[in-house]
Design a protein around this motif. Sequence first.
Motif, PDB file in Angstrom:
ATOM      1  N   GLN A  46       0.887  -0.984   0.047  1.00 56.33           N
ATOM      2  CA  GLN A  46      -0.411  -0.150   0.141  1.00 56.33           C
ATOM      3  C   GLN A  46       1.129   1.512   0.303  1.00 56.33           C
ATOM      4  OE1 GLN A  46      -2.416   0.053   3.974  1.00 56.33           O
ATOM      5  NE2 GLN A  46      -0.889  -1.427   4.279  1.00 56.33           N
ATOM      6  N   PRO A  47       0.264   2.271  -0.558  1.00 56.90           N
ATOM      7  CA  PRO A  47       1.467   3.625  -0.466  1.00 56.90           C
ATOM      8  C   PRO A  47       1.575   4.557   0.951  1.00 56.90           C
ATOM      9  CG  PRO A  47      -1.132   4.195  -1.611  1.00 56.90           C
ATOM     10  CD  PRO A  47      -1.001   2.651  -0.920  1.00 56.90           C
ATOM     11  N   ILE A  48       2.779   4.931   1.430  1.00 59.52           N
ATOM     12  CA  ILE A  48       2.881   5.102   3.067  1.00 59.52           C
ATOM     13  C   ILE A  48       3.185   6.672   2.342  1.00 59.52           C
ATOM     14  CG2 ILE A  48       4.391   4.653   4.197  1.00 59.52           C
ATOM     15  CD1 ILE A  48       2.594   2.536   4.174  1.00 59.52           C
ATOM     16  N   GLU A  49       2.702   7.477   3.058  1.00 56.86           N
ATOM     17  CA  GLU A  49       4.072   8.571   2.876  1.00 56.86           C
ATOM     18  C   GLU A  49       4.184   9.361   3.627  1.00 56.86           C
ATOM     19  OE1 GLU A  49       0.397  11.928   1.742  1.00 56.86           O
ATOM     20  OE2 GLU A  49      -0.737  10.373   0.529  1.00 56.86           O
ATOM     21  N   TYR A  50       4.122   8.387   4.683  1.00 59.51           N
ATOM     22  CA  TYR A  50       4.867   9.048   6.088  1.00 59.51           C
ATOM     23  C   TYR A  50       5.058   7.549   7.038  1.00 59.51           C
ATOM     24  CZ  TYR A  50       2.646  13.572   5.371  1.00 59.51           C
ATOM     25  OH  TYR A  50       1.824  14.400   5.047  1.00 59.51           O
ATOM     26  N   ALA A  51       6.068   7.860   7.582  1.00 63.91           N
ATOM     27  CA  ALA A  51       6.935   6.802   8.472  1.00 63.91           C
ATOM     28  C   ALA A  51       8.008   7.447   9.523  1.00 63.91           C
ATOM     29  CB  ALA A  51       7.780   5.346   7.224  1.00 63.91           C
ATOM     30  N   ILE A  52       7.809   6.647  10.326  1.00 60.00           N
ATOM     31  CA  ILE A  52       8.049   6.927  11.478  1.00 60.00           C
ATOM     32  C   ILE A  52       9.099   5.236  11.780  1.00 60.00           C
ATOM     33  CG2 ILE A  52       9.005   7.312  14.631  1.00 60.00           C
ATOM     34  CD1 ILE A  52       6.106   8.270  14.034  1.00 60.00           C
ATOM     35  N   LEU A  53      10.525   5.898  11.883  1.00 61.42           N
ATOM     36  CA  LEU A  53      11.818   4.410  11.860  1.00 61.42           C
ATOM     37  C   LEU A  53      12.605   4.153  12.791  1.00 61.42           C
ATOM     38  CD1 LEU A  53      12.616   4.033   8.206  1.00 61.42           C
ATOM     39  CD2 LEU A  53      11.032   2.904   9.163  1.00 61.42           C
ATOM     40  N   ASP A  54      12.671   3.235  13.572  1.00 58.41           N
ATOM     41  CA  ASP A  54      14.334   3.192  14.730  1.00 58.41           C
ATOM     42  C   ASP A  54      15.330   2.906  13.889  1.00 58.41           C
ATOM     43  OD1 ASP A  54      15.787   2.894  17.055  1.00 58.41           O
ATOM     44  OD2 ASP A  54      14.557   1.398  17.156  1.00 58.41           O
ATOM     45  N   LEU A  55      17.112   3.472  14.776  1.00 54.99           N
ATOM     46  CA  LEU A  55      17.733   3.518  13.416  1.00 54.99           C
ATOM     47  C   LEU A  55      18.146   2.138  13.884  1.00 54.99           C
ATOM     48  CD1 LEU A  55      19.735   5.419  11.926  1.00 54.99           C
ATOM     49  CD2 LEU A  55      20.640   5.412  14.192  1.00 54.99           C
ATOM     50  N   ASN A  56      18.024   1.776  14.678  1.00 52.83           N
ATOM     51  CA  ASN A  56      18.364  -0.419  15.417  1.00 52.83           C
ATOM     52  C   ASN A  56      16.318  -0.786  15.531  1.00 52.83           C
ATOM     53  OD1 ASN A  56      19.117  -2.269  15.568  1.00 52.83           O
ATOM     54  ND2 ASN A  56      20.523  -1.085  17.806  1.00 52.83           N
ATOM     55  N   ILE A  57      16.772  -1.432  14.226  1.00 52.29           N
ATOM     56  CA  ILE A  57      15.627  -2.762  14.379  1.00 52.29           C
ATOM     57  C   ILE A  57      15.955  -3.563  14.437  1.00 52.29           C
ATOM     58  CG2 ILE A  57      13.663  -2.999  13.674  1.00 52.29           C
ATOM     59  CD1 ILE A  57      14.125  -0.314  11.526  1.00 52.29           C
ATOM     60  N   ASP A  58      15.764  -4.487  15.728  1.00 52.98           N
ATOM     61  CA  ASP A  58      16.094  -5.497  16.074  1.00 52.98           C
ATOM     62  C   ASP A  58      17.556  -5.805  15.584  1.00 52.98           C
ATOM     63  OD1 ASP A  58      15.391  -7.749  17.443  1.00 52.98           O
ATOM     64  OD2 ASP A  58      14.175  -8.575  15.555  1.00 52.98           O
ATOM     65  N   GLY A  59      18.630  -5.410  16.185  1.00 52.19           N
ATOM     66  CA  GLY A  59      19.857  -5.489  15.395  1.00 52.19           C
ATOM     67  C   GLY A  59      20.115  -5.141  13.494  1.00 52.19           C
ATOM     68  N   GLN A  60      19.099  -4.959  13.131  1.00 54.52           N
ATOM     69  CA  GLN A  60      19.845  -5.059  11.808  1.00 54.52           C
ATOM     70  C   GLN A  60      19.237  -2.746  11.802  1.00 54.52           C
ATOM     71  OE1 GLN A  60      17.064  -7.114   9.392  1.00 54.52           O
ATOM     72  NE2 GLN A  60      16.771  -8.323  10.381  1.00 54.52           N
ATOM     73  N   SER A  61      20.005  -2.229  11.122  1.00 53.67           N
ATOM     74  CA  SER A  61      20.157  -0.945  10.621  1.00 53.67           C
ATOM     75  C   SER A  61      18.443  -0.709  10.325  1.00 53.67           C
ATOM     76  CB  SER A  61      21.067  -0.808  10.027  1.00 53.67           C
ATOM     77  OG  SER A  61      20.952   1.247   9.510  1.00 53.67           O
ATOM     78  N   GLY A  62      17.982   0.982  10.561  1.00 55.94           N
ATOM     79  CA  GLY A  62      16.386   0.998   9.987  1.00 55.94           C
ATOM     80  C   GLY A  62      17.266   1.785   9.043  1.00 55.94           C
ATOM     81  N   LEU A  63      18.284   2.541   7.979  1.00 54.96           N
ATOM     82  CA  LEU A  63      18.769   2.708   7.101  1.00 54.96           C
ATOM     83  C   LEU A  63      18.369   2.516   5.711  1.00 54.96           C
ATOM     84  CD1 LEU A  63      21.917   5.254   8.607  1.00 54.96           C
ATOM     85  CD2 LEU A  63      19.396   5.538   8.471  1.00 54.96           C
TER      86      LEU A  63
END
Length: 189
Positions: A46-63
């Motif tokens: 689905q289309p996503i216009e806004y997101a809030i991402l943690d930098l470290n997600i379960d040991g993986q990079s949010g980047l």
Amino acid sequence: MINTPILVVDDDPTFLRIIGNALKQQNIDTLLAESPEAARELYLSQPIEYAILDLNIDGQSGLQVLQDLLLHQAQCRALILTGYASITTAVEAMRLGAIDYLCKPASVQDILKKLQTLEPATKQEKETENRPVNPSEDDFQAMSVRRMEWEHIQKVLAENDGNISATAKALNMHRRTLQRKLQKRPVQQ
């Protein structure tokens, strides 16, 4: 006012519940994901216009999540949250397409305030967006020496791909001293 669901990606279920409830109270729908894989399923469907991402997600990079999200949803405006803020990661997040960056613990009010600034620009704002800005000298806040040291260590650590020994050698610092400095929480200003 934000009229579309916001994707929130964080491996902390308590944070997801709190931010989901807070946004719901503001009549904003959310799509919650505890892993990069769950987030990917959501933004591919689905289309996503806004997101809030943690930098470290379960040991993986949010980047990495940010890059993939923007690859599939180029119009998305993303806010990065992190508990380990540094200028290096902030610059990298912005370079990869994040609109803004907040340090944890960020209050729900801070996040909502920042999201309001992420709303699509008006025509007038778009016209003035590319004009040079001359910040006032009064707005400038110099970092403390301890904070500058922390930022420099993070920069050199990133340049050495996280290798502690190589970083210590580049900084002309004993490895144990560097490890002690890295174990401390980042200093504020």
